[in-house]
Design an enzyme around this catalytic site. Structure first.
Site, PDB file in Angstrom:
ATOM      1  N   MET A   1      -6.016   1.236  -6.382  1.00  0.00           N
ATOM      2  CA  MET A   1      -4.886   0.374  -6.115  1.00  0.00           C
ATOM      3  C   MET A   1      -5.353  -0.800  -5.251  1.00  0.00           C
ATOM      4  O   MET A   1      -5.293  -0.736  -4.036  1.00  0.00           O
ATOM      5  CB  MET A   1      -3.781   1.166  -5.421  1.00  0.00           C
ATOM      6  CG  MET A   1      -2.634   0.327  -4.968  1.00  0.00           C
ATOM      7  SD  MET A   1      -1.214   1.245  -4.362  1.00  0.00           S
ATOM      8  CE  MET A   1      -1.856   2.094  -2.956  1.00  0.00           C
ATOM      9  N   PRO A   2      -5.832  -1.866  -5.854  1.00  0.00           N
ATOM     10  CA  PRO A   2      -6.282  -3.026  -5.079  1.00  0.00           C
ATOM     11  C   PRO A   2      -5.120  -3.741  -4.398  1.00  0.00           C
ATOM     12  O   PRO A   2      -4.019  -3.850  -4.952  1.00  0.00           O
ATOM     13  CB  PRO A   2      -6.911  -3.937  -6.127  1.00  0.00           C
ATOM     14  CG  PRO A   2      -7.141  -3.099  -7.319  1.00  0.00           C
ATOM     15  CD  PRO A   2      -6.122  -2.013  -7.275  1.00  0.00           C
ATOM     16  N   TYR A   3      -5.398  -4.222  -3.206  1.00  0.00           N
ATOM     17  CA  TYR A   3      -4.469  -5.050  -2.454  1.00  0.00           C
ATOM     18  C   TYR A   3      -5.229  -6.297  -2.037  1.00  0.00           C
ATOM     19  O   TYR A   3      -6.244  -6.204  -1.351  1.00  0.00           O
ATOM     20  CB  TYR A   3      -3.950  -4.299  -1.227  1.00  0.00           C
ATOM     21  CG  TYR A   3      -3.151  -5.168  -0.278  1.00  0.00           C
ATOM     22  CD1 TYR A   3      -1.792  -5.371  -0.475  1.00  0.00           C
ATOM     23  CD2 TYR A   3      -3.764  -5.782   0.807  1.00  0.00           C
ATOM     24  CE1 TYR A   3      -1.062  -6.161   0.391  1.00  0.00           C
ATOM     25  CE2 TYR A   3      -3.040  -6.582   1.667  1.00  0.00           C
ATOM     26  CZ  TYR A   3      -1.697  -6.766   1.461  1.00  0.00           C
ATOM     27  OH  TYR A   3      -0.969  -7.558   2.309  1.00  0.00           O
ATOM     28  N   THR A  39      -1.212  -1.620 -11.004  1.00  0.00           N
ATOM     29  CA  THR A  39      -1.314  -1.118  -9.630  1.00  0.00           C
ATOM     30  C   THR A  39      -2.076  -2.088  -8.731  1.00  0.00           C
ATOM     31  O   THR A  39      -2.588  -1.700  -7.677  1.00  0.00           O
ATOM     32  CB  THR A  39      -1.997   0.263  -9.594  1.00  0.00           C
ATOM     33  OG1 THR A  39      -3.310   0.156 -10.169  1.00  0.00           O
ATOM     34  CG2 THR A  39      -1.182   1.295 -10.351  1.00  0.00           C
ATOM     35  N   PHE A  41      -1.912  -5.283  -6.316  1.00  0.00           N
ATOM     36  CA  PHE A  41      -0.968  -6.025  -5.483  1.00  0.00           C
ATOM     37  C   PHE A  41      -1.639  -7.292  -4.963  1.00  0.00           C
ATOM     38  O   PHE A  41      -2.755  -7.245  -4.447  1.00  0.00           O
ATOM     39  CB  PHE A  41      -0.508  -5.177  -4.293  1.00  0.00           C
ATOM     40  CG  PHE A  41       0.249  -3.957  -4.708  1.00  0.00           C
ATOM     41  CD1 PHE A  41       1.628  -3.981  -4.801  1.00  0.00           C
ATOM     42  CD2 PHE A  41      -0.428  -2.784  -5.023  1.00  0.00           C
ATOM     43  CE1 PHE A  41       2.332  -2.853  -5.198  1.00  0.00           C
ATOM     44  CE2 PHE A  41       0.269  -1.652  -5.416  1.00  0.00           C
ATOM     45  CZ  PHE A  41       1.652  -1.692  -5.506  1.00  0.00           C
TER      46      PHE A  41
END
Length: 67
Positions: A1-3, A39, A41
Site C-alpha cells: 500500500m504505497p503512500y 491501494t 494513495f
C-alpha cells in the site's frame, strides 16, 4: 500500500495539474514496482510560500527579489 506525499508551494497549481500528478505517480508505481493502483494513495500538500524556506530565506522573499 504505497503512500506518496507531494509538497508544493501554493502558487496557482490547477486542479487538472494535480490530477495529472496523482495519475502519473500512481502509474509510475504500478509500472516500476508493480503496485496496485487501487491501494496507492497520493496526497498533495500546498504550502504557503511564507512557510517554505530555501537557504535560510522564505520563498516569498526570494520570489519578490527574483522578479
Amino acid at each position: 500500500m504505497p503512500y506518496v506525499n507531494i509538497k508544493i508551494t501554493k502558487e496557482g497549481v490547477t486542479s487538472e495539474q494535480k490530477a495529472e500528478l496523482i495519475e502519473g505517480v500512481t502509474n509510475l508505481l504500478q509500472k516500476v514496482l508493480n503496485k496496485n493502483p487501487a491501494t496507492t494513495f497520493v496526497v498533495i500538500d500546498e504550502v504557503e510560500t511564507d512557510n517554505w524556506g530555501i537557504a535560510g530565506e522564505q520563498v516569498t522573499k526570494r520570489r519578490k527579489r527574483e522578479s
